[in-house]
Design a protein around this motif. Sequence first.
Motif, PDB file in Angstrom:
ATOM      1  N   SER A 342       0.868  -1.171   0.000  1.00  0.00           N
ATOM      2  CA  SER A 342       0.000   0.000   0.000  1.00  0.00           C
ATOM      3  C   SER A 342       0.905   1.222   0.000  1.00  0.00           C
ATOM      4  N   MET A 343       0.711   2.099  -0.992  1.00  0.00           N
ATOM      5  CA  MET A 343       1.568   3.267  -1.150  1.00  0.00           C
ATOM      6  C   MET A 343       0.815   4.538  -0.770  1.00  0.00           C
ATOM      7  N   GLY A 344       1.565   5.544  -0.364  1.00  0.00           N
ATOM      8  CA  GLY A 344       0.984   6.845  -0.072  1.00  0.00           C
ATOM      9  C   GLY A 344       1.265   7.823  -1.196  1.00  0.00           C
ATOM     10  N   GLY A 345       0.948   9.082  -0.976  1.00  0.00           N
ATOM     11  CA  GLY A 345       1.239  10.116  -1.961  1.00  0.00           C
ATOM     12  C   GLY A 345       0.529   9.882  -3.272  1.00  0.00           C
ATOM     13  N   PHE A 346       1.231  10.091  -4.377  1.00  0.00           N
ATOM     14  CA  PHE A 346       0.654   9.985  -5.723  1.00  0.00           C
ATOM     15  C   PHE A 346       0.065   8.607  -5.993  1.00  0.00           C
ATOM     16  N   ASP A 347       0.694   7.551  -5.478  1.00  0.00           N
ATOM     17  CA  ASP A 347       0.286   6.181  -5.807  1.00  0.00           C
ATOM     18  C   ASP A 347      -0.750   5.601  -4.856  1.00  0.00           C
ATOM     19  N   ALA A 348      -1.355   6.434  -4.005  1.00  0.00           N
ATOM     20  CA  ALA A 348      -2.406   5.950  -3.114  1.00  0.00           C
ATOM     21  C   ALA A 348      -3.646   5.571  -3.915  1.00  0.00           C
TER      22      ALA A 348
END
Length: 391
Positions: A342-348
Motif C-alpha cells: 500500500s503506497m501513499g502520496g501519488f500512488d495511493a
Amino acid sequence: MEPINELVVGHNVWLSSVVRSSLPDSFIWFVQDSNGAIWKLDLSFTNMAADPECLFSFHSGAIQGLDVSKKSHLMATTTLDRSVRVFDFVANRELITTRFNQGGTALGWAPPMVNQSGGLLVTGFEDGVVRLLELYNPQRLQGAAERSPETDAQLRLRQAFKPHNAPVSAVAYDRSGEILATGSSDCTVWFFTVGEWYNPIGYIHVPGPVKALDWSPNSHSESRLLILCHSGHVVEVYSPDPGAQESSKTFKLHNLPRRSFRFKSIKSRIKREEEVKRRQAAKEKKMKERAERFKEIREEGIVFLEEEEEEEKKELPPICFPNPPSPVCCGFYSQPGQFWLSMGGFDAGFLYHCKLSEDQDEDPLQRQDEPFAFRHISDADDNPICSMTFR
C-alpha cells in the motif's frame, strides 16, 4: 498587573484552554491539558477548596504504536507524548500509564510462544532505545471488568538496549518466536536472540528508512524477513543464524542473503487505460443512440458525429512518475517471493501485488520494478491504507 492568586495544577501539565462551569456563581473551571488530560479546578481559593482533579487522561498527538494481546482483552499504545498505556477494551478503561524520557514510536505484544503469561511488550523509542516491558500479573487483569477502578497493574522494565541511532520504527518476532527484529529510520535492521535475556545477533543496512517488518508465515517453507522502506525499497533477507557474527569487532552481517525490489509507479498508466476504456464505452453508447435516433431524424446524425470527433481529440492523461517517489505505507507477504504494498502520496488508492525478481545483479538503489497486478481501493486516493493485520 499583579496576580491575585495562583494554583499549581501538576507537573508535566501544559494548559491550553479553560472553561468555567455553566452553574451560576460556580468557582469550578475545566481545563484542557495539551499533554493529554482534562482537569477540574476549584478556583475559589478558600480553605475548603478541592485539589485539582484529573477527570480524563489520554494520549496527546497521533498514535505511533498499537497492538492487542493474544491472551486477553488488553490493548497497548504509545505516542510521542512519552507514555505507554494499557487498556482493557472490554471494561472500556485504562489500566495503567507509564511515562519515559523519550517519545514512543513502535510497539508490539510478544506472542504466547515467547511469553506464556501474555504480558510482555516490546517498545521502541525516538532515541533508538528498545525496552522490554512486562505487565505485572496479567492473568489477574483478564478479570479486570469485575475489579474495582483501582488496580495493582504495573509495567516493569525487564531489559533495555539501544541498537539504533534514530527512532525505532518497527519491531517483529519471527514465526518461531526465537528472533526479534527491530527497524529504524537510520536505515538499519537489528536481530536479537529471544530468551530470558535478549542478545544481539547482528545488523544489516537497507536502502531507506524502515517503515515496517513482516516475517514470512508458517505456510512458507523458509523463514525470511520482508523489510519495507519508506523510500519505496523492499528488501527480503533470510533469517540469520544466531551464531552468525563474523568477527568480534563488528555486528554487521555482511553475507546475509538478500533480494531487493524498488517500486515503480504504474498509477498514471492505470488511469490512462481506464480513460481509454471509458471513452470506448462512451463511444459505443453514442453510436448505439445515434443509430436509434437516425431512424427518426436523419439530420441529427451529423451533429452526433461532430461531438464524437471532439471527444476523440481530447488528450489522454499523461504517463508520469512522482518525484520524490511515493512512500510505502504498509505491506505483507502473499506467497513466497510475492507481496502486497500500500503506497501513499501519488500512488495511493490501490493495493499493488509485487514480485521479487530473480535477476538481482542490478544496484538496489537503481532498480525499477513494476507491480504485476493491482486492486483498486474506493475513496483511498487521499486516505491511503496505512496498516493491515490478519489474525
